[in-house]
Write a protein that holds these residues in place. Structure first.
Motif, PDB file in Angstrom:
ATOM      1  N   ASP A 167      -5.889  13.152  -4.912  1.00 47.57           N
ATOM      2  CA  ASP A 167      -5.568  14.284  -4.030  1.00 47.57           C
ATOM      3  C   ASP A 167      -4.540  13.886  -2.974  1.00 47.57           C
ATOM      4  OD1 ASP A 167      -7.283  16.009  -5.356  1.00 47.57           O
ATOM      5  OD2 ASP A 167      -8.906  15.814  -3.881  1.00 47.57           O
ATOM      6  N   ALA A 168      -4.724  12.701  -2.380  1.00 45.73           N
ATOM      7  CA  ALA A 168      -3.836  12.247  -1.304  1.00 45.73           C
ATOM      8  C   ALA A 168      -2.422  11.970  -1.801  1.00 45.73           C
ATOM      9  CB  ALA A 168      -4.411  10.994  -0.645  1.00 45.73           C
ATOM     10  N   THR A 169      -2.289  11.583  -3.062  1.00 48.88           N
ATOM     11  CA  THR A 169      -0.975  11.232  -3.604  1.00 48.88           C
ATOM     12  C   THR A 169      -0.359  12.340  -4.440  1.00 48.88           C
ATOM     13  OG1 THR A 169      -1.970  10.188  -5.568  1.00 48.88           O
ATOM     14  CG2 THR A 169      -1.538   8.768  -3.648  1.00 48.88           C
ATOM     15  N   GLY A 170      -1.126  13.393  -4.712  1.00 50.08           N
ATOM     16  CA  GLY A 170      -0.624  14.482  -5.539  1.00 50.08           C
ATOM     17  C   GLY A 170      -0.477  14.098  -6.998  1.00 50.08           C
ATOM     18  N   ARG A 171      -1.254  13.117  -7.419  1.00 50.24           N
ATOM     19  CA  ARG A 171      -1.192  12.653  -8.809  1.00 50.24           C
ATOM     20  C   ARG A 171      -2.491  12.990  -9.520  1.00 50.24           C
ATOM     21  NH1 ARG A 171       0.349   6.537  -7.970  1.00 50.24           N
ATOM     22  NH2 ARG A 171       0.427   6.521 -10.249  1.00 50.24           N
ATOM     23  N   GLU A 172      -2.424  13.011 -10.830  1.00 48.90           N
ATOM     24  CA  GLU A 172      -3.622  13.199 -11.639  1.00 48.90           C
ATOM     25  C   GLU A 172      -4.432  11.902 -11.620  1.00 48.90           C
ATOM     26  OE1 GLU A 172      -4.762  15.940 -13.246  1.00 48.90           O
ATOM     27  OE2 GLU A 172      -3.128  17.001 -12.266  1.00 48.90           O
ATOM     28  N   PRO A 173      -5.756  11.987 -11.615  1.00 49.17           N
ATOM     29  CA  PRO A 173      -6.579  10.773 -11.607  1.00 49.17           C
ATOM     30  C   PRO A 173      -6.239   9.797 -12.734  1.00 49.17           C
ATOM     31  CG  PRO A 173      -7.947  12.664 -11.137  1.00 49.17           C
ATOM     32  CD  PRO A 173      -6.582  13.194 -11.508  1.00 49.17           C
ATOM     33  N   LEU A 174      -5.937  10.295 -13.912  1.00 52.10           N
ATOM     34  CA  LEU A 174      -5.622   9.413 -15.035  1.00 52.10           C
ATOM     35  C   LEU A 174      -4.247   8.758 -14.905  1.00 52.10           C
ATOM     36  CD1 LEU A 174      -7.117  11.421 -18.022  1.00 52.10           C
ATOM     37  CD2 LEU A 174      -8.066   9.410 -16.884  1.00 52.10           C
ATOM     38  N   ALA A 175      -3.419   9.244 -13.985  1.00 52.45           N
ATOM     39  CA  ALA A 175      -2.100   8.651 -13.756  1.00 52.45           C
ATOM     40  C   ALA A 175      -2.169   7.464 -12.796  1.00 52.45           C
ATOM     41  CB  ALA A 175      -1.139   9.701 -13.214  1.00 52.45           C
ATOM     42  N   LEU A 176      -3.309   7.288 -12.133  1.00 57.97           N
ATOM     43  CA  LEU A 176      -3.490   6.173 -11.203  1.00 57.97           C
ATOM     44  C   LEU A 176      -3.805   4.892 -11.969  1.00 57.97           C
ATOM     45  CD1 LEU A 176      -5.732   7.914  -8.526  1.00 57.97           C
ATOM     46  CD2 LEU A 176      -3.293   7.391  -8.327  1.00 57.97           C
ATOM     47  N   ALA A 177      -3.557   3.773 -11.318  1.00 56.39           N
ATOM     48  CA  ALA A 177      -3.938   2.483 -11.891  1.00 56.39           C
ATOM     49  C   ALA A 177      -5.454   2.438 -12.052  1.00 56.39           C
ATOM     50  CB  ALA A 177      -3.483   1.353 -10.971  1.00 56.39           C
ATOM     51  N   THR A 178      -5.909   1.623 -12.956  1.00 56.32           N
ATOM     52  CA  THR A 178      -7.348   1.466 -13.178  1.00 56.32           C
ATOM     53  C   THR A 178      -7.993   0.880 -11.927  1.00 56.32           C
ATOM     54  OG1 THR A 178      -6.921   1.069 -15.514  1.00 56.32           O
ATOM     55  CG2 THR A 178      -9.076   0.413 -14.676  1.00 56.32           C
ATOM     56  N   LEU A 179      -9.002   1.550 -11.404  1.00 66.06           N
ATOM     57  CA  LEU A 179      -9.671   1.102 -10.185  1.00 66.06           C
ATOM     58  C   LEU A 179     -10.205  -0.315 -10.334  1.00 66.06           C
ATOM     59  CD1 LEU A 179     -10.640   1.775  -7.316  1.00 66.06           C
ATOM     60  CD2 LEU A 179     -12.706   2.752  -8.337  1.00 66.06           C
ATOM     61  N   TYR A 180     -10.712  -0.640 -11.516  1.00 64.83           N
ATOM     62  CA  TYR A 180     -11.319  -1.956 -11.736  1.00 64.83           C
ATOM     63  C   TYR A 180     -10.309  -3.092 -11.563  1.00 64.83           C
ATOM     64  CZ  TYR A 180     -14.838  -5.172 -13.489  1.00 64.83           C
ATOM     65  OH  TYR A 180     -15.754  -6.189 -13.586  1.00 64.83           O
ATOM     66  N   ASP A 181      -9.015  -2.809 -11.644  1.00 68.16           N
ATOM     67  CA  ASP A 181      -7.996  -3.831 -11.404  1.00 68.16           C
ATOM     68  C   ASP A 181      -7.913  -4.209  -9.930  1.00 68.16           C
ATOM     69  OD1 ASP A 181      -7.359  -3.873 -14.092  1.00 68.16           O
ATOM     70  OD2 ASP A 181      -5.601  -2.574 -13.880  1.00 68.16           O
ATOM     71  N   PHE A 182      -8.524  -3.409  -9.061  1.00 65.72           N
ATOM     72  CA  PHE A 182      -8.461  -3.629  -7.624  1.00 65.72           C
ATOM     73  C   PHE A 182      -9.810  -3.990  -7.018  1.00 65.72           C
ATOM     74  CE2 PHE A 182      -4.911  -1.097  -8.830  1.00 65.72           C
ATOM     75  CZ  PHE A 182      -3.870  -1.556  -8.060  1.00 65.72           C
ATOM     76  N   ILE A 183     -10.873  -3.457  -7.581  1.00 66.69           N
ATOM     77  CA  ILE A 183     -12.223  -3.716  -7.068  1.00 66.69           C
ATOM     78  C   ILE A 183     -13.209  -3.503  -8.221  1.00 66.69           C
ATOM     79  CG2 ILE A 183     -12.606  -1.327  -6.277  1.00 66.69           C
ATOM     80  CD1 ILE A 183     -14.101  -2.560  -3.839  1.00 66.69           C
ATOM     81  N   ASP A 184     -14.292  -4.233  -8.205  1.00 68.47           N
ATOM     82  CA  ASP A 184     -15.326  -4.061  -9.233  1.00 68.47           C
ATOM     83  C   ASP A 184     -16.037  -2.738  -8.954  1.00 68.47           C
ATOM     84  OD1 ASP A 184     -17.699  -4.087 -10.741  1.00 68.47           O
ATOM     85  OD2 ASP A 184     -17.851  -6.268 -10.636  1.00 68.47           O
ATOM     86  N   SER A 185     -15.691  -1.719  -9.715  1.00 64.21           N
ATOM     87  CA  SER A 185     -16.220  -0.379  -9.453  1.00 64.21           C
ATOM     88  C   SER A 185     -17.731  -0.303  -9.662  1.00 64.21           C
ATOM     89  CB  SER A 185     -15.498   0.666 -10.295  1.00 64.21           C
ATOM     90  OG  SER A 185     -15.532   0.322 -11.659  1.00 64.21           O
ATOM     91  N   ASP A 186     -18.265  -1.084 -10.596  1.00 65.09           N
ATOM     92  CA  ASP A 186     -19.722  -1.109 -10.794  1.00 65.09           C
ATOM     93  C   ASP A 186     -20.416  -1.689  -9.574  1.00 65.09           C
ATOM     94  OD1 ASP A 186     -19.539  -0.014 -13.358  1.00 65.09           O
ATOM     95  OD2 ASP A 186     -19.395  -1.986 -14.307  1.00 65.09           O
TER      96      ASP A 186
END
Length: 77
Positions: free
Chosen positions: A13-32
């Protein structure tokens, strides 16, 4: 909603991008681990990290704050 999902949706929402267009969250933090931390916490917890060129802070009350990260340039330029 799981914190990891809230992060992706809020940054999208903040970037005006689709969620699937973002980098994989797990590459930045362990989402689990992020989801587990907030699931198992009884007190106030917050976690901050950088994701998709934004500083993200997740709070135990469900708030997700997103601020752009500026790479050495004056943000006014």
């Amino acid at each position: 909603m799981e914190p990891s999902t809230a992060v992706i949706e809020t940054v999208a929402d903040a970037t005006g991008r689709e969620p699937l267009a973002l980098a994989t969250l797990y590459d930045f933090i362990d989402s689990d681990a992020l989801d587990s931390l907030f699931r198992s916490s009884d007190g106030e917890v917050s976690v901050s990290f950088t994701y998709a060129e934004h500083e993200v802070t997740v709070h135990s009350d469900g708030e997700v704050a997103v601020l752009p990260v500026f790479s050495g340039q004056d943000p006014g330029q």
